[in-house]
Design a protein around this motif. Structure first.
Motif, mmCIF file in Angstrom:
data_model
loop_
_atom_site.group_PDB
_atom_site.id
_atom_site.type_symbol
_atom_site.label_atom_id
_atom_site.label_comp_id
_atom_site.label_asym_id
_atom_site.label_seq_id
_atom_site.Cartn_x
_atom_site.Cartn_y
_atom_site.Cartn_z
ATOM 1 N N ARG A 299 0.802 -1.359 0.137
ATOM 2 C CA ARG A 299 -0.286 0.516 -0.194
ATOM 3 C C ARG A 299 1.223 1.724 -0.229
ATOM 4 O O ARG A 299 1.472 2.017 0.609
ATOM 5 N N PRO A 300 0.434 2.227 -1.284
ATOM 6 C CA PRO A 300 1.427 3.561 -1.162
ATOM 7 C C PRO A 300 1.249 4.474 0.268
ATOM 8 O O PRO A 300 0.518 4.182 0.740
ATOM 9 N N ILE A 301 1.741 4.854 1.065
ATOM 10 C CA ILE A 301 1.986 5.371 1.978
ATOM 11 C C ILE A 301 1.639 7.248 1.543
ATOM 12 O O ILE A 301 2.092 7.716 0.630
ATOM 13 N N ASN A 302 0.695 8.239 2.000
ATOM 14 C CA ASN A 302 0.729 9.360 1.295
ATOM 15 C C ASN A 302 0.519 10.610 2.009
ATOM 16 O O ASN A 302 -0.318 10.010 3.582
ATOM 17 N N CYS A 303 1.661 11.260 2.111
ATOM 18 C CA CYS A 303 1.628 12.698 2.981
ATOM 19 C C CYS A 303 0.577 14.092 2.775
ATOM 20 O O CYS A 303 1.097 14.270 1.266
ATOM 21 N N ARG B 74 2.553 21.074 9.492
ATOM 22 C CA ARG B 74 1.108 19.955 9.856
ATOM 23 C C ARG B 74 1.346 18.718 8.932
ATOM 24 O O ARG B 74 1.014 19.136 7.885
ATOM 25 N N THR B 75 2.229 17.680 9.062
ATOM 26 C CA THR B 75 1.938 16.730 7.772
ATOM 27 C C THR B 75 1.046 14.771 8.964
ATOM 28 O O THR B 75 1.707 15.412 9.531
ATOM 29 N N THR B 76 0.736 15.590 7.523
ATOM 30 C CA THR B 76 -0.484 13.894 8.016
ATOM 31 C C THR B 76 -0.202 12.640 7.014
ATOM 32 O O THR B 76 -0.707 12.833 6.085
#
Length: 113
Positions: free
Chosen positions: A94-98, A109-111
């Protein structure tokens, strides 16, 4: 989108399990199966109508039911393992999206999800 894939995989596993479980019966032998069991007991030397013949048929049928149960459990375990492996594989790939959003005071702020 990925939740749809998980739902589809889970649905497929459940349907497969139910279909395969339907192939194996814990019901007493049907007339054709009872005939085969009777022939086997006769081959063992038991005389039709005797108590030993009836006990032989009963025991062979119980063995058949137990074997079907073992097969169903093995199929269920294999399907469960396959589902677990698919979920692990999907999670690992699964790709990680930020997303970074500027906030007050020049901070960011990074989510990630």
């Amino acid at each position: 989108m990925e939740m749809g894939i998980y739902s589809a995989m889970r649905y497929l596993l459940i349907i497969s399990t139910l279909l395969l479980a339907g192939c194996q019966s814990e019901q007493p032998a049907n007339p054709a199966m009872a005939q085969k069991l009777g022939e086997t007991c006769q081959a063992y030397g038991f005389k039709p109508g005797s108590d030993q013949f009836a006990q032989c048929i009963f025991q062979l049928d119980q063995n058949r039911i137990a074997e079907n149960r073992r097969k169903r459990i093995a199929i269920g375990d294999a399907l469960s393992d396959a589902g677990d492996n698919m979920q692990r594989s999907a999670a690992a790939n699964r790709p990680i999206n930020c997303t970074s959003t500027p906030t007050y005071g020049g901070q960011v702020r990074t989510t990630c999800y």
